[in-house]
Design a protein around this motif. Structure first.
Motif: not given
Length: 143
Positions: A25-26, A28, A31, A50-51, A56
């Motif tokens: 999960k990226p 903040r 992102r 897109r991620f 990632q």
């Protein structure tokens, strides 16, 4: 019973303390960096990236590794993957400035504006690096 309770509490603590970016999960900041990347790509008539996994997670882990090992070098990447690296002290390393640095370098610009890119991994880590106390390390990988 005491060992079981201790083991359960320790396991729960590890789950809570685990960094979310390692789970893919990226953060903040990651992102925010992708938003800046896509703004520049859009201004050049290119589609957004897109991620994507595992790109990632690997990008994030590589940014952390670069700080931890105090080195700054490109990784060995699979064919079809391109990479940009950047580092700067946090007082100047906004996501906008990182993208601007890449745009001002012909090779990095070519990667950032690669027409074939669809997927991205964006890793950002913060820590000590080469004698500087507060550095932001950024890794962009595109496929």
């Amino acid at each position: 019973m005491h060992r079981l309770t201790t083991a359960v509490l320790l396991g729960a603590l590890l789950l809570v303390a685990a960094p979310t970016a390692w789970a893919g999960k990226p953060t903040r900041t990651e992102r925010a960096l992708l938003v800046q990347i896509n703004k520049v790509r859009a201004s050049h008539g290119l589609r957004a990236v897109r991620f994507a996994q595992p790109l990632q997670t690997r990008s994030h882990r590589y940014a952390v590794r670069l700080l931890r090992t105090d080195r700054f070098a490109h990784a060995s990447l699979p064919p079809g993957t391109r990479e940009n690296l950047a580092w700067a002290t946090t007082n100047v390393a906004s996501t906008r400035r990182i993208v601007r640095m890449w745009l001002n370098s012909p090779g990095h610009r070519a990667t950032l504006l690669w027409r074939g890119a669809r997927r991205a991994g964006v890793g950002v880590a913060r820590g000590e690096f080469q004698g500087y106390r507060d550095v932001r390390m950024a890794v962009l990988r595109l496929r």
